[in-house]
Design a protein around this motif. Structure first.
Motif: not given
Length: 155
Positions: A132-155
């Motif tokens: 993972r990465a956990a980074v600071s952002a000076p602002s996010l969309p709509l003033g939200i506190a956190v945004e997270v994306d993901c990569v997953a492996e499926i069968d």
């Protein structure tokens, strides 16, 4: 919902919502081969934006962790759609990217993103252990506190 992961979600008291629809020129997830790339998920629940604010200013680390967990629930919703409703098809949560709306002097981004990391392990067990990465952002969309994306492996 049926299956091992679904039973775990029920045990944890987590209801998987309908996946959020994209609000711009992108989609909620893309599958390429056995890899699912989930777009950044925000702190929305039942169409309402929750957890607006800036860590290090008007939000506590604990509130940030709750926000990250909500992002994780929304990631699971996208994975549910990507696996045609069978979360047991998730072989591995490969990577999470966590973005924390925070002040320049805030240094606890990893603690905030633990909210989603812990959720993935609670839900998927060893398959939920990820890079993972956990980074600071000076602002996010709509003033939200956190945004997270993901990569997953499926069968």
């Amino acid at each position: 919902m049926t299956g091992t992961v679904d039973a775990r979600l029920k045990e944890l008291g987590i209801e998987v919502p309908q996946p959020a629809k994209a609000v711009a020129n992108y989609v909620g997830y893309v599958t390429s081969g056995n890899t699912v790339f989930v777009s950044g998920q925000i702190t929305a629940k039942d169409g309402e934006i929750l957890y607006k604010g800036k860590l290090g200013d008007n939000m506590s680390v604990e509130e940030g962790q709750e926000a990250a967990r909500l992002c994780g629930i929304n990631i699971i919703a996208q994975l549910y759609a990507a696996t045609d409703g069978n979360l047991d098809r998730v072989k591995r949560i490969v990577k999470l990217g966590g973005f924390v709306n925070s002040t320049p002097d805030f240094v606890d981004q990893p603690k905030v993103i633990n909210g989603v990391s812990d959720l993935m392990v609670e839900v998927f067990g060893d398959k939920g252990v990820h890079a993972r990465a956990a980074v600071s952002a000076p602002s996010l969309p709509l003033g939200i506190a956190v945004e997270v994306d993901c990569v997953a492996e499926i069968d």
